[in-house]
Design a protein around this motif. Structure first.
Motif, PDB file in Angstrom:
ATOM      1  N   GLY A 141      -4.118   9.003  22.567  1.00 23.74           N
ATOM      2  CA  GLY A 141      -3.060   9.148  22.077  1.00 23.74           C
ATOM      3  C   GLY A 141      -2.483   7.808  21.640  1.00 23.74           C
ATOM      4  O   GLY A 141      -0.545   8.091  21.481  1.00 23.74           O
ATOM      5  N   ARG A 142      -2.925   7.213  21.440  1.00 27.86           N
ATOM      6  CA  ARG A 142      -2.297   5.781  21.478  1.00 27.86           C
ATOM      7  C   ARG A 142      -2.271   5.764  19.949  1.00 27.86           C
ATOM      8  O   ARG A 142      -2.710   6.108  19.336  1.00 27.86           O
ATOM      9  N   VAL A 143      -0.594   5.607  19.551  1.00 35.87           N
ATOM     10  CA  VAL A 143      -0.382   6.056  17.934  1.00 35.87           C
ATOM     11  C   VAL A 143      -0.321   3.892  17.545  1.00 35.87           C
ATOM     12  O   VAL A 143      -0.085   3.108  18.610  1.00 35.87           O
ATOM     13  N   LEU A 144      -1.237   4.309  16.399  1.00 30.65           N
ATOM     14  CA  LEU A 144      -1.921   3.526  15.807  1.00 30.65           C
ATOM     15  C   LEU A 144      -0.807   3.087  14.197  1.00 30.65           C
ATOM     16  O   LEU A 144      -0.572   4.319  13.481  1.00 30.65           O
ATOM     17  N   VAL A 145      -0.659   1.477  13.956  1.00 31.91           N
ATOM     18  CA  VAL A 145       0.047   1.738  12.241  1.00 31.91           C
ATOM     19  C   VAL A 145      -1.707   1.736  11.247  1.00 31.91           C
ATOM     20  O   VAL A 145      -2.398   0.669  11.924  1.00 31.91           O
ATOM     21  N   LEU A 146      -1.031   2.452   9.939  1.00 24.52           N
ATOM     22  CA  LEU A 146      -2.407   1.770   9.534  1.00 24.52           C
ATOM     23  C   LEU A 146      -1.271   1.076   8.024  1.00 24.52           C
ATOM     24  O   LEU A 146      -0.582   1.687   7.918  1.00 24.52           O
ATOM     25  N   ARG A 147      -1.782   0.227   8.093  1.00 25.79           N
ATOM     26  CA  ARG A 147      -1.238  -1.369   6.205  1.00 25.79           C
ATOM     27  C   ARG A 147      -1.808  -0.116   5.685  1.00 25.79           C
ATOM     28  O   ARG A 147      -2.339   0.569   5.542  1.00 25.79           O
ATOM     29  N   PRO A 148      -0.480  -0.040   4.204  1.00 24.99           N
ATOM     30  CA  PRO A 148      -0.729   0.602   3.610  1.00 24.99           C
ATOM     31  C   PRO A 148      -2.321   0.209   2.336  1.00 24.99           C
ATOM     32  O   PRO A 148      -2.251  -0.852   2.042  1.00 24.99           O
ATOM     33  N   GLU A 183      -0.626   0.182  -5.381  1.00 23.95           N
ATOM     34  CA  GLU A 183      -0.474   0.665  -6.619  1.00 23.95           C
ATOM     35  C   GLU A 183       1.231   1.152  -6.558  1.00 23.95           C
ATOM     36  O   GLU A 183       2.454   1.116  -7.437  1.00 23.95           O
ATOM     37  N   ARG A 184       1.508   3.359  -5.842  1.00 21.85           N
ATOM     38  CA  ARG A 184       3.093   3.342  -6.339  1.00 21.85           C
ATOM     39  C   ARG A 184       3.700   2.996  -5.392  1.00 21.85           C
ATOM     40  O   ARG A 184       4.592   3.240  -5.736  1.00 21.85           O
ATOM     41  N   LEU A 185       3.746   2.184  -4.435  1.00 25.38           N
ATOM     42  CA  LEU A 185       5.367   1.362  -3.784  1.00 25.38           C
ATOM     43  C   LEU A 185       5.412   0.265  -4.767  1.00 25.38           C
ATOM     44  O   LEU A 185       6.859   0.896  -4.688  1.00 25.38           O
ATOM     45  N   ALA A 186       4.168  -0.093  -5.725  1.00 25.07           N
ATOM     46  CA  ALA A 186       4.441  -1.271  -6.255  1.00 25.07           C
ATOM     47  C   ALA A 186       5.577  -0.985  -8.096  1.00 25.07           C
ATOM     48  O   ALA A 186       6.221  -1.402  -8.134  1.00 25.07           O
ATOM     49  N   VAL A 187       5.643   0.257  -8.195  1.00 25.54           N
ATOM     50  CA  VAL A 187       6.419   0.994  -9.084  1.00 25.54           C
ATOM     51  C   VAL A 187       8.518   0.828  -8.332  1.00 25.54           C
ATOM     52  O   VAL A 187       9.373   0.556  -8.987  1.00 25.54           O
ATOM     53  N   HIS A 188       8.216   0.499  -7.391  1.00 28.55           N
ATOM     54  CA  HIS A 188       9.173   0.755  -6.317  1.00 28.55           C
ATOM     55  C   HIS A 188       9.982  -1.265  -6.168  1.00 28.55           C
ATOM     56  O   HIS A 188      11.165  -1.204  -5.813  1.00 28.55           O
ATOM     57  N   PRO A 219       9.077  -5.301  -6.317  1.00 31.19           N
ATOM     58  CA  PRO A 219       7.952  -6.343  -5.087  1.00 31.19           C
ATOM     59  C   PRO A 219       9.093  -6.354  -3.208  1.00 31.19           C
ATOM     60  O   PRO A 219       8.314  -6.870  -2.100  1.00 31.19           O
ATOM     61  N   ASP A 220      10.057  -5.998  -3.472  1.00 29.16           N
ATOM     62  CA  ASP A 220      11.146  -5.687  -1.851  1.00 29.16           C
ATOM     63  C   ASP A 220      10.725  -4.394  -1.265  1.00 29.16           C
ATOM     64  O   ASP A 220      11.036  -4.753  -0.272  1.00 29.16           O
ATOM     65  N   VAL A 221      10.148  -3.726  -1.673  1.00 23.63           N
ATOM     66  CA  VAL A 221       9.437  -3.092  -1.093  1.00 23.63           C
ATOM     67  C   VAL A 221       9.150  -3.209   0.648  1.00 23.63           C
ATOM     68  O   VAL A 221       8.246  -3.936   0.156  1.00 23.63           O
ATOM     69  N   LEU A 222       9.450  -2.909   1.782  1.00 24.11           N
ATOM     70  CA  LEU A 222       9.263  -3.451   3.079  1.00 24.11           C
ATOM     71  C   LEU A 222       7.877  -2.091   3.502  1.00 24.11           C
ATOM     72  O   LEU A 222       8.370  -1.479   2.945  1.00 24.11           O
ATOM     73  N   VAL A 223       6.959  -2.779   4.140  1.00 26.62           N
ATOM     74  CA  VAL A 223       5.674  -1.832   4.252  1.00 26.62           C
ATOM     75  C   VAL A 223       5.164  -2.199   5.403  1.00 26.62           C
ATOM     76  O   VAL A 223       5.518  -3.540   6.196  1.00 26.62           O
ATOM     77  N   GLY A 224       5.317  -1.132   7.041  1.00 26.59           N
ATOM     78  CA  GLY A 224       4.870  -1.714   8.247  1.00 26.59           C
ATOM     79  C   GLY A 224       3.100  -1.966   7.982  1.00 26.59           C
ATOM     80  O   GLY A 224       2.098  -1.071   7.489  1.00 26.59           O
ATOM     81  N   VAL A 225       3.026  -3.114   8.993  1.00 30.05           N
ATOM     82  CA  VAL A 225       1.673  -3.564   8.722  1.00 30.05           C
ATOM     83  C   VAL A 225       0.798  -3.742  10.178  1.00 30.05           C
ATOM     84  O   VAL A 225       2.506  -3.712  11.499  1.00 30.05           O
ATOM     85  N   THR A 226       0.359  -3.333  10.695  1.00 31.42           N
ATOM     86  CA  THR A 226      -0.208  -4.169  11.756  1.00 31.42           C
ATOM     87  C   THR A 226       0.364  -5.643  12.934  1.00 31.42           C
ATOM     88  O   THR A 226       0.170  -6.486  12.000  1.00 31.42           O
ATOM     89  N   LEU A 271       1.041  -8.142  -1.155  1.00 26.23           N
ATOM     90  CA  LEU A 271       0.255  -8.425  -2.254  1.00 26.23           C
ATOM     91  C   LEU A 271      -0.029  -9.529  -3.250  1.00 26.23           C
ATOM     92  O   LEU A 271       0.054 -10.240  -4.210  1.00 26.23           O
ATOM     93  N   PRO A 272       0.090 -10.729  -2.411  1.00 24.94           N
ATOM     94  CA  PRO A 272       0.241 -11.878  -2.898  1.00 24.94           C
ATOM     95  C   PRO A 272      -0.682 -12.577  -4.652  1.00 24.94           C
ATOM     96  O   PRO A 272       0.584 -13.549  -5.681  1.00 24.94           O
ATOM     97  N   ASP A 273      -1.476 -11.920  -4.748  1.00 21.70           N
ATOM     98  CA  ASP A 273      -2.332 -12.013  -5.583  1.00 21.70           C
ATOM     99  C   ASP A 273      -2.546 -10.548  -6.363  1.00 21.70           C
ATOM    100  O   ASP A 273      -3.648 -10.778  -7.279  1.00 21.70           O
TER     101      ASP A 273
END
Length: 144
Positions: free
Chosen positions: A83-90, A96-101, A103-110, A127-129
């Motif tokens: 029942g624990r809710v975990l964060v999944l990194r993209p 790649e899908r978010l990149a079209v929006h 480099p400043d799109v925020l993504v949830g990571v753990t 995505l530093p590289d």
């Protein structure tokens, strides 16, 4: 975009998991905050053939594309068997899908100390590289 808007996205994602899958068990969902403040959510439908399954982010990503809205933030959560809710990194495909929006799109990571805690990072920082940085016009923002 402020912390309250980001919290609304996380809450919407948690709410979708709880409402769509009230019986418990391992399930997940995604939420995306759009430039106009709208939050879109989605989850992965079941399929008999696992090869045709899609990720949770497909639905909100397509929902943002229809009205030509920029995605400002994206989070994906997974409820485990306890029942624990975990964060999944993209994953790489979602990045790649978010990149079209841009480099400043925020993504949830753990958070390093707690996989259930959302930490927001800019896409450029996860995505530093990134391979597209050689084409600066491609990663400076969304092409329409």
């Amino acid at each position: 975009m402020d912390g309250e808007e980001l919290d609304r996205a996380v809450n919407a994602c948690q709410d979708l998991i709880a409402q769509r899958f009230p019986g418990g068990g391992e399930r997940g969902a995604a939420a995306m905050l759009l430039a106009d403040g709208t939050i879109l959510t989605g989850t992965a439908p079941d399929a008999v053939n696992p090869a045709v399954e899609v990720c949770h982010e497909i639905e909100p990503s397509a929902g943002a594309f229809r009205p030509n809205q920029k995605i400002m933030a994206s989070v994906c959560l997974h409820r485990d068997e306890t029942g624990r809710v975990l964060v999944l990194r993209p994953c790489g495909v979602c990045r790649e899908r978010l990149a079209v929006h841009g480099p400043d799109v925020l993504v949830g990571v753990t958070a390093p100390e707690d996989p259930a805690q959302v930490v927001w990072k800019r896409l450029r920082d996860v995505l530093p590289d990134y391979w597209m940085t050689v084409f600066s016009q491609e990663v400076s923002g969304r092409r329409r």
